[in-house]
Design a protein around this motif. Structure first.
Motif, PDB file in Angstrom:
ATOM      1  N   ARG A   1      -2.739   6.836 -13.338  1.00 34.16           N
ATOM      2  CA  ARG A   1      -2.638   5.694 -12.426  1.00 34.16           C
ATOM      3  C   ARG A   1      -1.587   4.698 -12.908  1.00 34.16           C
ATOM      4  O   ARG A   1      -0.778   4.185 -12.118  1.00 34.16           O
ATOM      5  CB  ARG A   1      -4.003   5.013 -12.291  1.00 34.16           C
ATOM      6  CG  ARG A   1      -4.982   5.747 -11.392  1.00 34.16           C
ATOM      7  CD  ARG A   1      -6.176   4.883 -11.073  1.00 34.16           C
ATOM      8  NE  ARG A   1      -6.997   4.654 -12.250  1.00 34.16           N
ATOM      9  CZ  ARG A   1      -8.001   5.436 -12.626  1.00 34.16           C
ATOM     10  NH1 ARG A   1      -8.303   6.495 -11.892  1.00 34.16           N
ATOM     11  NH2 ARG A   1      -8.709   5.159 -13.696  1.00 34.16           N
TER      12      ARG A   1
ATOM     13  N   ILE B   1       0.840  -1.204   0.000  1.00 35.19           N
ATOM     14  CA  ILE B   1       0.000   0.000   0.000  1.00 35.19           C
ATOM     15  C   ILE B   1       0.873   1.250   0.000  1.00 35.19           C
ATOM     16  O   ILE B   1       0.625   2.202  -0.758  1.00 35.19           O
ATOM     17  CB  ILE B   1      -0.933  -0.009   1.228  1.00 35.19           C
ATOM     18  CG1 ILE B   1      -1.943  -1.160   1.119  1.00 35.19           C
ATOM     19  CG2 ILE B   1      -1.663   1.331   1.354  1.00 35.19           C
ATOM     20  CD1 ILE B   1      -2.774  -1.365   2.372  1.00 35.19           C
TER      21      ILE B   1
ATOM     22  N   ASP C   1       2.248   1.882  -3.251  1.00 32.10           N
ATOM     23  CA  ASP C   1       1.209   2.015  -4.270  1.00 32.10           C
ATOM     24  C   ASP C   1       1.484   1.046  -5.425  1.00 32.10           C
ATOM     25  O   ASP C   1       1.408   1.399  -6.594  1.00 32.10           O
ATOM     26  CB  ASP C   1       1.153   3.459  -4.802  1.00 32.10           C
ATOM     27  CG  ASP C   1      -0.117   3.718  -5.632  1.00 32.10           C
ATOM     28  OD1 ASP C   1      -1.090   2.953  -5.469  1.00 32.10           O
ATOM     29  OD2 ASP C   1      -0.111   4.665  -6.455  1.00 32.10           O
TER      30      ASP C   1
ATOM     31  N   ARG D   1       1.957   3.825 -11.000  1.00 29.12           N
ATOM     32  CA  ARG D   1       2.219   2.444 -10.593  1.00 29.12           C
ATOM     33  C   ARG D   1       3.565   1.956 -11.131  1.00 29.12           C
ATOM     34  O   ARG D   1       4.293   1.232 -10.452  1.00 29.12           O
ATOM     35  CB  ARG D   1       1.094   1.536 -11.104  1.00 29.12           C
ATOM     36  CG  ARG D   1       1.211   0.089 -10.630  1.00 29.12           C
ATOM     37  CD  ARG D   1      -0.056  -0.703 -10.911  1.00 29.12           C
ATOM     38  NE  ARG D   1      -0.386  -0.710 -12.319  1.00 29.12           N
ATOM     39  CZ  ARG D   1      -1.438  -0.119 -12.865  1.00 29.12           C
ATOM     40  NH1 ARG D   1      -2.286   0.561 -12.098  1.00 29.12           N
ATOM     41  NH2 ARG D   1      -1.671  -0.181 -14.160  1.00 29.12           N
TER      42      ARG D   1
END
Length: 335
Positions: free
Chosen positions: A310, A62, A65, A314
């Motif tokens: 996103r 987490i 990410d 990532r």
């Protein structure tokens, strides 16, 4: 089910700590979140409840990410980096030997699961069964162990490795990176992972060569040239919307199965190469032009800028805007 207290060596977290540092992430707050310190991982004798280990790895994913964190760590783990892995590498003459020695020494580092190697005719199954039911979904833990098992097979089999003959079972297949797609991921329960592969692979000689030599063998000149050529094809067509596997095979003038096999021989896949090319072009555009994020997103075939942002974060650990700002600052410092 046994009544052993499910413990694991805290030193098992060192590869994750190292990975976080390499990504510019301070792991100390993550250790604090589960009542630990990074310094404690240096004690080879210290053990903790396995759920502490599990929760740390989930929290680390987490914080980074990156849902693929544990699989990435397991895939690139130095097989000589842990005592039981180093012992197996030093003593094993075949893949079967390596797995057997690894399993025999597994209880020295963890009492939370029982590793096994079963042979059923033409199939071999390597995996683990937990001695208790986890209270937290051990998605990252499964991904790490599965990737470690895959790294062992990859090291031994090199270009003879065929991912299409492998089936993996984990509690959450979504935490496996795209390069594992060819291994037919199956959703299992919380009680352990497994890798099913041809039992004939167990007799393959295990070469305890240094990692550098191993990497050179695995990525031969022919393979590198093929991947390079395929990337050039993708660069020419990446902006025409989402490329399917079938379209990629057509562009490469070969069947989809053959293309998958050729890419798998270098440890990659169609999806991974599309992502690689997209991210490379994105970084080049952000660093070398003033084009808008929306324009770059459209040119790379993303459905909208939010999806692009996103995916970029990532893959690169920064948003497109943050990456552009950083490149400009570094450029100013060196000019």
């Amino acid at each position: 089910m046994t009544h052993r207290l499910p413990l694991a060596k805290l030193s098992l977290l060192r590869p994750f700590s190292r990975e976080l540092h390499e990504r510019g992430i301070d792991p100390e707050p993550i250790f604090e979140s589960v009542g630990l310190t990074e310094e404690a991982t240096l004690d080879p004798a210290l053990s903790v409840h396995i759920m502490v280990i599990t929760q740390f790895i989930e929290n680390a994913a987490i914080a980074a990410d990156d849902s693929f964190l544990a699989a990435r760590v397991g895939s690139k783990l130095d097989l000589g980096g842990w005592p039981n892995l180093a012992d197996a590498a030093a003593r094993a003459s075949t893949v079967g030997d390596y797995l057997s020695i690894f399993i025999a020494g597994a209880n020295d580092v963890a009492s939370s699961a029982t590793e096994y190697l079963n042979i059923v005719g033409p199939k071999a199954i390597f995996g683990e069964t937990r001695v208790f039911e986890p209270t937290v979904l051990p998605a990252q833990n499964d991904a790490f162990m599965m990737a470690l098992g895959w790294a062992i097979l990859r090291r031994a089999l090199c270009d003879r490795l065929d991912p299409s003959k492998v089936t993996v079972t984990v509690c959450d297949p979504k935490v496996l990176p795209p390069e594992f797609d060819l291994m037919h991921p199956i959703k299992g329960d919380r009680m352990g992972f497994s890798i099913c592969f041809p039992s004939s692979w167990l007799s393959t000689p295990f070469d305890a060569a240094p990692a550098e030599k191993e990497h050179e063998t695995y990525l031969g000149a022919e393979v590198v040239e093929f991947v390079h050529s395929f990337r050039q094809i993708l660069i020419s067509h990446i902006g025409r919307g989402g490329l399917s596997a079938t379209e990629c095979a057509t562009l490469a003038s070969m069947s989809q199965q053959k293309l998958q096999r050729r890419l798998a021989a270098s440890g990659t896949s169609i999806t991974r190469e599309i992502d690689f090319v997209r991210q490379k072009l994105a970084r080049d555009a952000l660093a070398g032009s003033d084009r808008s994020i929306s324009d770059i997103s459209d040119s790379l075939g993303f459905t909208d800028p939010a999806n692009f942002t996103r995916a970029f974060r990532r893959a690169n650990g920064l948003t497109p805007t943050e990456y552009r700002r950083l490149q400009h600052v570094q450029g100013d410092e060196t000019s």
